[in-house]
Design a protein around this motif. Structure first.
Motif, PDB file in Angstrom:
ATOM      1  N   SER A 391      23.177 -14.784 -15.935  1.00  0.00           N
ATOM      2  CA  SER A 391      22.536 -15.158 -17.197  1.00  0.00           C
ATOM      3  C   SER A 391      22.842 -14.203 -18.346  1.00  0.00           C
ATOM      4  N   ALA A 392      23.545 -13.112 -18.074  1.00  0.00           N
ATOM      5  CA  ALA A 392      23.711 -12.033 -19.051  1.00  0.00           C
ATOM      6  C   ALA A 392      24.275 -12.520 -20.382  1.00  0.00           C
ATOM      7  N   LYS A 393      25.265 -13.412 -20.325  1.00  0.00           N
ATOM      8  CA  LYS A 393      25.937 -13.840 -21.562  1.00  0.00           C
ATOM      9  C   LYS A 393      25.025 -14.627 -22.494  1.00  0.00           C
ATOM     10  N   ARG A 394      23.891 -15.101 -21.977  1.00  0.00           N
ATOM     11  CA  ARG A 394      22.972 -15.895 -22.777  1.00  0.00           C
ATOM     12  C   ARG A 394      21.912 -15.045 -23.482  1.00  0.00           C
ATOM     13  N   LEU A 395      21.824 -13.769 -23.128  1.00  0.00           N
ATOM     14  CA  LEU A 395      20.689 -12.951 -23.540  1.00  0.00           C
ATOM     15  C   LEU A 395      20.921 -12.238 -24.866  1.00  0.00           C
ATOM     16  N   ARG A 396      20.009 -12.471 -25.814  1.00  0.00           N
ATOM     17  CA  ARG A 396      19.977 -11.697 -27.059  1.00  0.00           C
ATOM     18  C   ARG A 396      19.210 -10.395 -26.834  1.00  0.00           C
ATOM     19  N   GLY A 397      18.157 -10.491 -26.046  1.00  0.00           N
ATOM     20  CA  GLY A 397      17.324  -9.337 -25.747  1.00  0.00           C
ATOM     21  C   GLY A 397      16.358  -9.699 -24.638  1.00  0.00           C
ATOM     22  N   VAL A 398      15.692  -8.666 -24.102  1.00  0.00           N
ATOM     23  CA  VAL A 398      14.758  -8.872 -22.998  1.00  0.00           C
ATOM     24  C   VAL A 398      13.501  -8.047 -23.251  1.00  0.00           C
ATOM     25  N   VAL A 399      12.348  -8.653 -22.980  1.00  0.00           N
ATOM     26  CA  VAL A 399      11.071  -7.942 -23.018  1.00  0.00           C
ATOM     27  C   VAL A 399      10.483  -8.006 -21.612  1.00  0.00           C
ATOM     28  N   LEU A 400      10.211  -6.831 -21.032  1.00  0.00           N
ATOM     29  CA  LEU A 400       9.736  -6.759 -19.648  1.00  0.00           C
ATOM     30  C   LEU A 400       8.255  -6.405 -19.592  1.00  0.00           C
ATOM     31  N   ILE A 401       7.535  -7.142 -18.745  1.00  0.00           N
ATOM     32  CA  ILE A 401       6.117  -6.889 -18.513  1.00  0.00           C
ATOM     33  C   ILE A 401       5.872  -6.860 -17.006  1.00  0.00           C
ATOM     34  N   GLY A 402       4.698  -6.372 -16.600  1.00  0.00           N
ATOM     35  CA  GLY A 402       4.304  -6.525 -15.209  1.00  0.00           C
ATOM     36  C   GLY A 402       4.630  -5.364 -14.301  1.00  0.00           C
ATOM     37  N   ALA A 403       4.084  -5.443 -13.104  1.00  0.00           N
ATOM     38  CA  ALA A 403       4.119  -4.327 -12.156  1.00  0.00           C
ATOM     39  C   ALA A 403       5.523  -3.994 -11.671  1.00  0.00           C
ATOM     40  N   ASP A 404       6.363  -5.015 -11.469  1.00  0.00           N
ATOM     41  CA  ASP A 404       7.685  -4.780 -10.878  1.00  0.00           C
ATOM     42  C   ASP A 404       8.817  -4.926 -11.886  1.00  0.00           C
ATOM     43  N   ARG A 405       8.516  -4.689 -13.171  1.00  0.00           N
ATOM     44  CA  ARG A 405       9.522  -4.879 -14.211  1.00  0.00           C
ATOM     45  C   ARG A 405      10.714  -3.939 -14.036  1.00  0.00           C
ATOM     46  N   ALA A 406      10.502  -2.782 -13.395  1.00  0.00           N
ATOM     47  CA  ALA A 406      11.605  -1.819 -13.226  1.00  0.00           C
ATOM     48  C   ALA A 406      12.764  -2.432 -12.445  1.00  0.00           C
ATOM     49  N   LEU A 407      12.459  -3.338 -11.511  1.00  0.00           N
ATOM     50  CA  LEU A 407      13.523  -3.973 -10.721  1.00  0.00           C
ATOM     51  C   LEU A 407      14.433  -4.811 -11.619  1.00  0.00           C
ATOM     52  N   ILE A 408      13.846  -5.494 -12.597  1.00  0.00           N
ATOM     53  CA  ILE A 408      14.651  -6.290 -13.521  1.00  0.00           C
ATOM     54  C   ILE A 408      15.384  -5.373 -14.490  1.00  0.00           C
ATOM     55  N   ARG A 409      14.705  -4.314 -14.939  1.00  0.00           N
ATOM     56  CA  ARG A 409      15.351  -3.359 -15.857  1.00  0.00           C
ATOM     57  C   ARG A 409      16.588  -2.743 -15.210  1.00  0.00           C
ATOM     58  N   GLU A 410      16.503  -2.383 -13.945  1.00  0.00           N
ATOM     59  CA  GLU A 410      17.649  -1.786 -13.240  1.00  0.00           C
ATOM     60  C   GLU A 410      18.789  -2.787 -13.097  1.00  0.00           C
ATOM     61  N   ALA A 411      18.460  -4.062 -12.817  1.00  0.00           N
ATOM     62  CA  ALA A 411      19.501  -5.087 -12.727  1.00  0.00           C
ATOM     63  C   ALA A 411      20.162  -5.306 -14.078  1.00  0.00           C
ATOM     64  N   LEU A 412      19.375  -5.258 -15.160  1.00  0.00           N
ATOM     65  CA  LEU A 412      19.943  -5.385 -16.507  1.00  0.00           C
ATOM     66  C   LEU A 412      20.867  -4.221 -16.820  1.00  0.00           C
ATOM     67  N   ALA A 413      20.499  -3.021 -16.413  1.00  0.00           N
ATOM     68  CA  ALA A 413      21.348  -1.847 -16.659  1.00  0.00           C
ATOM     69  C   ALA A 413      22.687  -1.985 -15.941  1.00  0.00           C
ATOM     70  N   ARG A 414      22.661  -2.620 -14.764  1.00  0.00           N
ATOM     71  CA  ARG A 414      23.906  -2.783 -13.999  1.00  0.00           C
ATOM     72  C   ARG A 414      24.787  -3.907 -14.535  1.00  0.00           C
ATOM     73  N   HIS A 415      24.170  -5.008 -14.972  1.00  0.00           N
ATOM     74  CA  HIS A 415      24.946  -6.218 -15.257  1.00  0.00           C
ATOM     75  C   HIS A 415      24.928  -6.648 -16.723  1.00  0.00           C
ATOM     76  N   ALA A 416      24.034  -6.089 -17.521  1.00  0.00           N
ATOM     77  CA  ALA A 416      23.979  -6.445 -18.939  1.00  0.00           C
ATOM     78  C   ALA A 416      23.582  -5.220 -19.757  1.00  0.00           C
ATOM     79  N   PRO A 417      24.365  -4.122 -19.646  1.00  0.00           N
ATOM     80  CA  PRO A 417      23.957  -2.860 -20.284  1.00  0.00           C
ATOM     81  C   PRO A 417      23.908  -2.930 -21.801  1.00  0.00           C
TER      82      PRO A 417
END
Length: 480
Positions: A391-417
């Motif tokens: 989905s990376a090519k579709r993203l203008r930006g991301v807002v993360l909420i919730g207890a396990d948001r770090a897992l998504i943040r780490e995936a974004l750092a790897r695949h959509a830095p």
């Protein structure tokens, strides 16, 4: 229809349950009507339940008033003399009660199995739907199409209306649109649907099933004994594999659905038109127009796939093309399923709070571009690399909420830095207003701000409905 209807439908002749010792495992939506139906048929019923809260005690009192034995706080021990267990679908196969039953040679049924066996001789056939995502929407679309054809029908099963109520109640049906979960299918060994569909397969409930193979096998049970059509997703080869493995009635056909131009024995899309090359004469050369893509609400790709699956099941039952179109036009999706909330300053705000796993979120993200994505919550053991990479090519930006948001943040750092990320370090319900405010700041005219959390909601909200309501309220507040 309430569970009280069940007791009114008592068989006039001898019952196979007369004098049989049956243990009902779990109270609630399925256990209560199961216990009543069995008791009404002369079974000696013992209901067991793990919990002993106020709700359970209220239900226990209702059953005890009928003369049914209830054991609260003890769902692990097999009652002496048990000849059959009827379980709530969510009870895991590895529970001590079921291990004890296996050692004692006691069969275990779910509420779906019980409903199937209690059907009358003139019972309505079942058009059955399962899949990781899209089940409820597809079954509701199917029911809408069947009604448009003038058929007496209802959307039942995992959708909230008990199958026992449907098959034992006073209302007569021509056909039932049945949603079935993997849990329900696991406990339904003799179910034989008229036609069945597996919409898709993605890792989910693996803690319950033990492995992806076991999960897929339980989903595949929906095809066993199908009479007319096994409907599968051309884009998900695992669903077709399940058709190949199924033991079906002679003459039953594999029917695919695709968002592309359909091959023979498929339904698909041609120039914005939903077409059928499966249930037409001379399908080698002919195709039947069913509806326009614009007749599907909303016309997101995964929802068009849902509509095609519903159409395939309806067509297998002989429903005319016009009823498919009319039924799809009449259908309105439930709240929090890719629901358009508002447009503010040229930006669309869309609530897909129901996207509680990665597979659903990826389907949602595929429907829009560019996107400011609001995501996060309880991950339930999910991994996010594939979702983010796809989905990376579709993203203008991301807002993360919730207890396990770090897992998504780490995936974004790897695949959509290169994608800007706002990480909100809070899990209170008020965080949603801040999340929508940050999303508005990141968005540009023509973008979509999409709540598709890919996670469960219980870290911050009561359920996904409350989360979606909070999103919509925040959007309205910003637009005020």
């Amino acid at each position: 229809m309430g569970s009280g209807q069940v007791t009114s439908s008592v068989p006039s002749g001898p019952s196979e349950f007369q004098g049989k010792h049956v243990t009902v495992a779990g109270l609630g939506v399925s256990g209560l009507p199961a216990a009543k139906a069995l008791h009404a048929r002369g079974a000696i019923v013992t209901a067991v339940n793990d919990g002993d809260d106020a709700r359970a005690r209220e239900q226990a009192a209702e059953l005890e008033a009928l003369g049914i034995t209830v054991r609260l706080g003890d769902g692990a021990t097999l009652p002496e003399g048990t000849e059959l267990i009827v379980t709530a679908p969510g009870w895991q196969p590895g529970k001590p009660l079921f291990r004890a039953a296996e050692e004692a040679g006691v069969p275990v049924w779910g509420d779906v199995e019980l409903a199937w066996r209690l059907r009358g001789p003139d019972a309505a056939p079942w058009l059955a739907v399962t899949g990781t995502n899209g089940k409820t929407t597809t079954v509701q679309m199917l029911a809408s199409i069947l009604k448009a054809a003038g058929l007496r029908t209802a959307a039942v099963g995992n959708i909230g209306v008990s199958l026992l109520d449907a098959v034992l109640g006073d209302e007569q049906y021509d056909v039932l649109a049945v949603e079935l979960s993997s849990y329900q299918l696991h406990w339904a060994p003799s179910l034989r649907a008229y036609s069945g569909a597996v919409l898709n397969l993605a890792p989910d409930h693996l803690d319950w099933h033990g492995s992806m193979d076991a999960y897929a096998a339980d989903k595949g049970r929906i095809y066993e004994g199908n009479q007319v059509a096994c409907v599968y997703n051309v884009a998900d080869p695992r669903t077709e594999d399940l058709v190949r493995e199924a033991d079906v009635e002679e003459g039953c056909r594999a029917v695919g659905f695709t968002l592309q131009t359909p091959a023979v024995s498929q339904l698909g899309v041609v120039d914005g038109i939903l077409v059928d090359r499966a249930f037409v004469e001379n399908r080698q050369k002919n195709a039947q127009e069913l509806a326009e893509v614009s007749d599907v609400d909303p016309p997101a790709p995964h929802n068009i796939a849902n509509a095609l699956a519903a159409a395939a099941l309806a067509r297998s039952f002989g429903v005319p093309a016009q009823a498919v179109r009319d039924g799809l036009r009449a259908f309105k999706p439930d709240a929090h399923r890719i629901a358009h909330v508002a447009d503010l300053d040229g930006v669309a705000y869309v609530d897909d709070s129901k996207a509680t796993n990665t597979h659903a979120a990826e389907a949602s993200l595929a429907a829009y571009e560019p996107i400011v994505w609001i995501a996060g919550g309880l991950a339930k053991g999910a991994e996010f690399d594939e979702l983010v990479a796809n989905s990376a090519k579709r993203l203008r930006g991301v807002v993360l909420i919730g207890a396990d948001r770090a897992l998504i943040r780490e995936a974004l750092a790897r695949h959509a830095p290169e994608v800007p990320v706002v990480d909100l370090d809070r899990t209170d319900t008020g965080a949603m207003l801040q999340a929508v405010t940050e999303a508005k700041r990141l968005a540009q005219a023509g973008d979509t701000v999409l709540l598709a959390p890919a996670c469960a909601s219980m870290d911050m909200f009561t359920n996904y409905n409350q989360r979606g309501d909070a999103f919509a309220a925040a959007v309205r507040e910003l637009g005020a």
